[in-house]
Design a protein around this motif. Structure first.
Motif, PDB file in Angstrom:
ATOM      1  N   ASP A 170      54.184  -7.867  29.108  1.00 22.73           N
ATOM      2  CA  ASP A 170      54.148  -6.404  29.140  1.00 22.73           C
ATOM      3  C   ASP A 170      53.413  -5.922  27.887  1.00 22.73           C
ATOM      4  OD1 ASP A 170      54.601  -3.691  28.966  1.00 22.73           O
ATOM      5  OD2 ASP A 170      56.728  -3.808  29.475  1.00 22.73           O
ATOM      6  N   PRO A 171      52.244  -5.267  28.036  1.00 23.33           N
ATOM      7  CA  PRO A 171      51.480  -4.826  26.852  1.00 23.33           C
ATOM      8  C   PRO A 171      52.279  -3.929  25.918  1.00 23.33           C
ATOM      9  CG  PRO A 171      50.143  -4.655  28.837  1.00 23.33           C
ATOM     10  CD  PRO A 171      51.550  -4.951  29.288  1.00 23.33           C
ATOM     11  N   GLU A 172      53.114  -3.054  26.450  1.00 27.54           N
ATOM     12  CA  GLU A 172      53.904  -2.162  25.604  1.00 27.54           C
ATOM     13  C   GLU A 172      54.975  -2.935  24.850  1.00 27.54           C
ATOM     14  OE1 GLU A 172      55.428   1.160  27.713  1.00 27.54           O
ATOM     15  OE2 GLU A 172      53.460   1.899  28.358  1.00 27.54           O
ATOM     16  N   ALA A 173      55.621  -3.882  25.528  1.00 28.05           N
ATOM     17  CA  ALA A 173      56.651  -4.687  24.865  1.00 28.05           C
ATOM     18  C   ALA A 173      56.040  -5.535  23.757  1.00 28.05           C
ATOM     19  CB  ALA A 173      57.364  -5.572  25.885  1.00 28.05           C
ATOM     20  N   GLU A 174      54.810  -5.979  23.939  1.00 32.01           N
ATOM     21  CA  GLU A 174      54.154  -6.783  22.909  1.00 32.01           C
ATOM     22  C   GLU A 174      54.010  -6.024  21.595  1.00 32.01           C
ATOM     23  OE1 GLU A 174      51.097  -9.878  23.563  1.00 32.01           O
ATOM     24  OE2 GLU A 174      50.601  -8.644  25.310  1.00 32.01           O
ATOM     25  N   LEU A 175      53.864  -4.711  21.685  1.00 32.12           N
ATOM     26  CA  LEU A 175      53.652  -3.904  20.486  1.00 32.12           C
ATOM     27  C   LEU A 175      54.952  -3.474  19.816  1.00 32.12           C
ATOM     28  CD1 LEU A 175      50.803  -1.627  21.869  1.00 32.12           C
ATOM     29  CD2 LEU A 175      50.553  -3.549  20.284  1.00 32.12           C
ATOM     30  N   ALA A 176      56.087  -3.686  20.488  1.00 36.70           N
ATOM     31  CA  ALA A 176      57.348  -3.167  19.954  1.00 36.70           C
ATOM     32  C   ALA A 176      58.439  -4.215  19.822  1.00 36.70           C
ATOM     33  CB  ALA A 176      57.848  -2.026  20.851  1.00 36.70           C
ATOM     34  N   THR A 177      58.225  -5.425  20.334  1.00 41.41           N
ATOM     35  CA  THR A 177      59.267  -6.444  20.306  1.00 41.41           C
ATOM     36  C   THR A 177      58.664  -7.783  19.881  1.00 41.41           C
ATOM     37  OG1 THR A 177      58.972  -7.232  22.590  1.00 41.41           O
ATOM     38  CG2 THR A 177      60.326  -5.254  22.269  1.00 41.41           C
ATOM     39  N   ARG A 178      59.496  -8.815  19.909  1.00 46.18           N
ATOM     40  CA  ARG A 178      59.018 -10.170  19.633  1.00 46.18           C
ATOM     41  C   ARG A 178      58.559 -10.876  20.905  1.00 46.18           C
ATOM     42  NH1 ARG A 178      63.415 -13.310  16.195  1.00 46.18           N
ATOM     43  NH2 ARG A 178      61.859 -14.963  16.474  1.00 46.18           N
ATOM     44  N   GLU A 179      58.522 -10.174  22.013  1.00 46.89           N
ATOM     45  CA  GLU A 179      57.995 -10.732  23.267  1.00 46.89           C
ATOM     46  C   GLU A 179      56.481 -10.586  23.269  1.00 46.89           C
ATOM     47  OE1 GLU A 179      59.866 -12.335  25.470  1.00 46.89           O
ATOM     48  OE2 GLU A 179      61.599 -11.994  24.157  1.00 46.89           O
TER      49      GLU A 179
END
Length: 281
Positions: A170-179
């Motif tokens: 998920d591009p958004e999760a990449e910018l906000a989490t460790r995923e």
């Protein structure tokens, strides 16, 4: 502007360097960008913000941020649009690794958008990991395959790991989490001593600078009292000794040394002599 020189000289060398932790100062990592004219400002909490002249790359140094993401660097195709790649170094990451990244970023920025915005529009494409992992493999790190959607490259002592996700993210999760596509850390993955993350479109030339730095066999200087408990029993702490004097140093010392008195002129103490004053301690 001249570079800052407040990185610690240290009284010990820490080896391996990925167990050295932070230096506690942001200046060395900010300098490469400030030296090429990036804008600098800070807020009332001493969080620092650095922005590229074209406003397409931004760095935040956030000691008073909302989480442990001390360093956050993001790049934009459109300065008013969402980030196209993002990198985070947490608050215990060795500052030298951040400096390696910002130095490479400064060089890439001067070469143009094709260098520092490489990978735009390829969020559905898995980047080639080989340029990033090559410095690690060349220095004895080994590839491990934890599961089908990712693989890891581990240090010889198993105390540092680079993880690379091969599946869809998920591009958004990449910018906000460790995923994220890339994650680098020392210690156990669930409670790392420090960690760094990078999203899918992060130019590999920037990440290669970090893996080159982390795998460098040279130790890092730190002040002993500022090393952390996890170092005990894992890292090697070696005293930093002053360099041996050069022949020129010896020659200069001989010139400055006062002439030696003849043996006959050496004063001799007697019962009437005033006792020598003891050295203060």
């Amino acid at each position: 502007m001249p570079p800052h020189t407040d990185a610690p000289d240290g009284d010990v060398h820490v080896f391996p360097r990925y167990l050295a932790s932070t230096t506690g100062t942001g200046n060395p990592a900010l300098d490469p960008l400030l030296q090429i004219g990036w804008d600098f400002h800070h807020d009332d909490l001493c969080n620092a913000f650095v922005t590229a002249p074209d406003h397409k790359v931004r760095l935040g140094y956030l000691p008073e941020g909302e989480d442990d993401g001390l360093w956050r660097i993001t790049a934009y195709k459109d300065p008013f649009g969402p980030p196209v790649w993002g990198v985070c170094f947490n608050d215990f990451c060795p500052t030298e690794f951040v400096t390696a990244f910002t130095t490479a970023l400064a060089e890439a920025y001067q070469q143009g958008p094709n260098r520092y915005l490489a990978g735009l529009g390829t969020t559905d494409k898995v980047p080639d990991p080989l340029p990033v992992i090559t410095p690690l493999l060349a220095r004895g790190w080994r590839i491990d395959h934890p599961h089908r959607d990712a693989f890891a490259v581990q240090s010889p002592d198993d105390l540092a790991t680079l993880s690379y996700a091969t599946g869809d993210l998920d591009p958004e999760a990449e910018l906000a989490t460790r995923e994220t596509r890339w994650e680098l850390w020392a210690g156990p993955p669930d409670r790392p001593y420090w960690y760094a993350t990078a999203s899918t479109n992060t130019p590999t030339v920037l990440l290669e600078a970090v893996t080159e730095c982390i795998s460098d066999p040279a130790p890092l200087p730190r002040w002993r009292e500022e090393t952390y408990s996890y170092v005990e029993g894992k890292a090697q702490l070696m005293p930093i000794r002053p360099p041996a004097p050069s022949p020129l140093d010896v020659q200069r010392a001989a010139i400055r040394r006062p002439a030696t008195r003849p043996a006959a002129s050496v004063p001799r103490w007697s019962t009437t002599s005033r006792p020598a004053t003891g050295t203060r301690r």
